[in-house]
Design an enzyme around this catalytic site. Structure first.
Site, PDB file in Angstrom:
ATOM      1  N   GLY A 110       0.820  -1.207   0.000  1.00 54.85           N
ATOM      2  CA  GLY A 110       0.000   0.000   0.000  1.00 54.85           C
ATOM      3  C   GLY A 110       0.850   1.251   0.000  1.00 54.85           C
ATOM      4  N   HIS A 111       1.909   1.243  -0.815  1.00 55.86           N
ATOM      5  CA  HIS A 111       2.775   2.401  -0.923  1.00 55.86           C
ATOM      6  C   HIS A 111       3.586   2.336  -2.220  1.00 55.86           C
ATOM      7  CE1 HIS A 111       5.291  -0.604   1.229  1.00 55.86           C
ATOM      8  NE2 HIS A 111       6.225  -0.166   0.383  1.00 55.86           N
ATOM      9  N   GLY A 112       4.278   3.413  -2.503  1.00 58.51           N
ATOM     10  CA  GLY A 112       5.166   3.473  -3.654  1.00 58.51           C
ATOM     11  C   GLY A 112       6.529   3.985  -3.216  1.00 58.51           C
ATOM     12  N   GLY A 171       2.381  -0.261  -5.084  1.00 57.43           N
ATOM     13  CA  GLY A 171       2.169  -1.698  -4.962  1.00 57.43           C
ATOM     14  C   GLY A 171       1.265  -2.068  -3.807  1.00 57.43           C
TER      15      GLY A 171
END
Length: 137
Positions: A51-53, A98
């Site tokens: 839950g981040h990039g 992602g």
């Protein structure tokens, strides 16, 4: 598009009746120098991870045991990869959001990373990530 740079890397396999062996070598199988390794395990059913990039970090995801899905988003389109073989690695380049989900019971996700942990490299808000993608286009 960065999403086109993300791909499955077929890792070497040595098959043997006594058990198989897979190995990874930076610069040969992994397209970056490895500076960090971490792994996810004991993920409860229905839970989501990631839950981040990342702004600059490159990563390689491997399902060491079990399976999971990785949903990649470059700000324009998404693509889902189902990882369920320990001899496949999913290369994820920078500027990709992602999400990991659909973990099977007993799954282990190993991640090789191109740099040490640095909180300033993360996008933790999807809208902020999308704004950065548009600004870099």
């Amino acid at each position: 598009m960065p999403l086109n740079d993300c791909r499955i890397i077929d890792l070497p396999r040595i098959q043997d009746p006594r058990g198989n062996l897979t190995f990874l070598e930076a610069g040969r199988h992994v397209p970056f120098d490895i500076k960090r390794v971490f792994y996810l395990y004991d993920v409860p059913g229905g839970a989501e991870r990631a839950g981040h990039g990342h702004k600059k970090l490159c990563q390689l995801f491997v399902a060491m045991s079990g399976s999971f899905d990785m949903i990649l988003d470059d700000g324009y389109k998404t693509k889902t990869f189902h990882l369920n073989r320990s001899y496949y690695g999913l290369y994820v380049c920078p500027m990709i959001w992602g999400d990991l989900n659909n973990f099977s019971s007993g799954s282990v996700c190993m991640v090789l990373a191109s740099d040490y942990y640095d909180e300033s490299d993360y996008y933790r808000d999807h809208n902020e990530f999308l704004q950065a993608v548009k600004a870099n286009s």
